[in-house]
Structure formats: C-alpha cells, structure tokens
Design an enzyme around this catalytic site. Structure first.
Site, mmCIF file in Angstrom:
data_model
loop_
_atom_site.group_PDB
_atom_site.id
_atom_site.type_symbol
_atom_site.label_atom_id
_atom_site.label_comp_id
_atom_site.label_asym_id
_atom_site.label_seq_id
_atom_site.Cartn_x
_atom_site.Cartn_y
_atom_site.Cartn_z
ATOM 1 N N GLY A 192 -0.087 -6.588 9.738
ATOM 2 C CA GLY A 192 -1.455 -6.767 9.222
ATOM 3 C C GLY A 192 -2.444 -6.165 10.212
ATOM 4 N N LEU A 243 2.752 -14.630 2.064
ATOM 5 C CA LEU A 243 2.893 -13.173 1.954
ATOM 6 C C LEU A 243 3.364 -12.540 3.251
ATOM 7 C CD1 LEU A 243 0.933 -13.896 -0.485
ATOM 8 C CD2 LEU A 243 0.113 -11.561 -0.282
ATOM 9 N N TYR A 291 16.686 -6.259 4.122
ATOM 10 C CA TYR A 291 15.388 -6.705 3.603
ATOM 11 C C TYR A 291 15.577 -7.440 2.270
ATOM 12 C CZ TYR A 291 10.610 -6.300 1.777
ATOM 13 O OH TYR A 291 9.376 -6.560 1.231
ATOM 14 N N ILE A 346 -1.671 -6.450 1.001
ATOM 15 C CA ILE A 346 -1.790 -7.269 -0.215
ATOM 16 C C ILE A 346 -2.548 -8.563 0.100
ATOM 17 C CG2 ILE A 346 -0.552 -8.412 -2.113
ATOM 18 C CD1 ILE A 346 1.815 -6.525 -1.548
#
Ligand code: UDP
Length: 352
Positions: free
Chosen positions: A56, A96, A169, A32
């Site tokens: 990432g 993020l 989470y 994202i």
C-alpha cells in the site's frame, strides 16, 4: 458438531441503512482498499484504514486524511495489540491486506505465504472473538489452471505443483476461504468471501506486474508493449469502483454470510487484443513485443489460459451493474497514468 442454525448476532440487515457505521479496512492504503475507503466515506460511514504500507502507499489515501471520518493506522494486520481494539470498536471489517501481484509472489515467496496466512488468521480470530461482520477478499487465482469457463463459485479448482511459486498465492487465498467458511460453520461468524477478478483502475501500479497499468505506461511513453507468452490468454477486467461498490453491498447483505461470490466483469479479451487496444488509445507509437514466459517470469512459469467469472450468483443477491466497460476502464487508467507521468516529469515508470 451439527451446523448451527440462524445467526447468533445481528447482521447489517438489522441496522438501519441510514446509520453511520464504523468500518475497519485492512489494506486500506492499497489500490483497492483506498477506493473502498473512499466509497464508504461517501456513503457517510467512518473508516479506519489499517495498512503497513508494504504494498500500500500513503499517496493512495493522502486525499482522505482531511476527512474527519477517516484515519490511517500504519501497522501490520497481525499485531494483536493494534488489531484487537480496532476490531472491537468496528461495526464491520473488510480484510483486503494481502501480498499482491505475480511478480512479488515469484520474488518473495516466504513473505507472500506467511503474511497472507497470518493476516487472514489474525483478522478472522479477532472478528470471531467480537462477532463482527467481516468480508475477506480472495482471488480468481483460486480457480487455478481450470479452463472450465465461466468459473462458478462451486467449481473444482485445478492447481499446479508446489514447486511452482505462482500457485502459493492461490493456495494461501484458498486457506483463507477455508478458514472463513469454517468460522461460519462452527460459530456462524457473519463472514462473506469475495473472489476478485482482475481489478484495474487509477492508482494501480505496474510495479507488481499488473498488465493494464504497464501497457498504459508503455504505450504513453512509446516503448514496446510487452505481451507475455503467445498473447492468446484471456482476462476480464473490472473497474475498481464497480468492484468496491459490490463489496460494500455484500458486507451489508443478510443473504451473504457463509457464502462465496465472484466479483468482476465478464467482458473477455485476449492479452494481445488488449495490447492493440491500449496502443491505439495511447498514440500508436509502440511496437508490440512478444516475450516468452520464461524470460518474463521464471522458467516453467504456468499462466491461466482463460479467466472469466460467472456472475449469476452475485447478480441474484445484489444490484450489480458495472458502470465501466473495457473501453471506459482503459480510458480511465490511461488518463490517470498520463497525469501521473506529467506529475513526475515523465520520468521512470513505477512499473519499470
Ligand atoms: N502480462 C503481459 N505483459 C505484462 C504483464 C502481464 O502480457 O507486461 C500478462 C500476464 O502474463 C497475464 C495477463 O497479462 O497473462 C494478466 O496479468 P496480471 O499480472 O495483470 O494478472 P493475472 O491475471 O496474471 O493475475
């Protein structure tokens, strides 16, 4: 302490929309995050992506490296020496960076909980120090097992027990929300919370369990499409470009700070219907294989039966008209996966 009235520092409403801003995006090399960096650059802003490349990937932002307005810093969002000057220099921050995917949460629970809580704490602390506008991304997971769909931002949440790793989470994301709202309450830090609902699109990997890229790869290879549980659980999938468009609007909107917004799409589909749709779009060669949750994840695994966002609060604030319906989303992901498989000589899927 009584609530403080009125913002103490200018928000983006005071800044001309024409102005070039400098944004910091933590998790900027993620799925994202990389799309958000791209969208912000397209709007003429400068972007620094901070990413430790744990989930990432460099390839996600490789295409942005030649853009003079973009830079990548490979570092954790908790390293003060790095974070402090970046936040000080930024006009606004998107947080993020996060552990991601049910698979990773089950397999690496210590990493998940610690990195999420320490990351959001560090970013909020630095934004509070320099009074920088901030958007933090939370998740529809915070609604937990509630079946009271569609979910509205102020609805009660229904969490499973702490012995079930999956819920760590949702709880870590909820702690981030509490902390963000606490900063707003105590010092009017202009922070907005976006609860994302099942974001999909090009560059998402199936590696951490995400269903759409997994199904697309399985269908393209003619392998069994693996439906977990009875397949009657539902989700609503949003295209990442629609999602990041909403995030870019939210951080700038004067009516957003101190509030929580669902961001997603409200077109609901069962996972079994999704499997059938992907199968027909990828050549109809795959069987659909039902796999019990205990085999797919761990014994006693709890899934959400339905997950649908109420988007009325978001739509009341910003211009939000998703450009991609489910068919367009699946076509885009399948196109991307097909190209990626060709590029890798149709070898093993990342999601395998
Ligand atoms: N799922 C599935 N097959 C897969 C991967 C996921 O049936 O290969 C299911 C999963 O159990 C869940 C839904 O698809 O019910 C969405 O899973 P995902 O991990 O993408 O996101 P979640 O909404 O669970 O965070």
């Amino acid at each position: 302490m009584p609530p403080i009235r009125g913002a103490l520092r200018p928000t983006f409403s005071d800044i001309s929309m024409e102005q070039k801003l400098n944004y910091l995006v933590t998790g900027g090399a993620g799925f994202i995050g990389s799309h958000l960096c791209e969208a912000l650059l397209q709007q003429g802003h400068e972007v620094v992506a901070l990413d430790d490349l744990s989930t990432g990937r460099y390839e996600n932002i490789a295409g942005l490296e030649s853009n003079p307005g973009f830079s990548l810093i490979v570092e954790s969002d908790t390293r003060v020496e790095t974070l402090d000057p970046l936040v000080r220099k930024a006009d606004g921050v998107f947080h993020l960076a996060s552990a991601v995917g049910v698979r990773l949460i089950i397999d690496k629970p210590v990493y998940t909980v610690r990195s999420m809580i320490r990351g959001v704490d560090a970013v909020l602390g630095h934004c509070a120090r320099y009074r920088k506008p901030l958007l933090i991304t939370s998740s529809s997971e915070v609604y937990g097992k509630s079946e009271n769909v569609p979910f509205s931002e102020d609805d009660d949440r229904l969490m499973g027990p702490t012995t079930m790793r999956r819920w760590s989470y949702a709880s870590a994301k909820a702690v981030g929300e509490f902390l963000a709202l606490a900063y707003w309450h105590e010092s009017r830090l202009p922070v907005v919370v976006a609860r994302l609902f099942n974001v999909v699109g090009p560059r998402q990997t199936g590696q951490y369990g995400m269903v759409v890229p997994r199904f697309a790869r399985q269908g393209l290879k003619g392998e069994p499409i693996t439906v977990f549980g009875d397949g009657k659980q539902t989700r609503c999938f949003a295209h990442v470009k629609d999602t990041v468009g909403a995030l870019a609007q939210l951080i700038e909107h004067p009516g957003a700070p101190g509030r929580v917004f669902n961001v997603g799409n409200d077109e609901e589909i069962t996972i079994l219907d999704l499997a059938e749709k992907v199968r027909s779009k990828t050549g109809n060669r795959s069987e659909i294989r039902m796999i019990p949750y205990s085999e797919a994840y761990v014994s006693g695994f709890e899934d959400m039966r339905r997950r649908v966002p109420d988007l009325s609060k978001l739509r009341a604030l910003i211009e939000f008209k998703p450009q991609y319906d489910l068919d367009a989303i699946l076509d885009d992901v399948i196109r991307h996966e097909r190209a990626a498989m060709k590029g890798s000589g149709c070898g093993k899927s990342e999601g395998d």
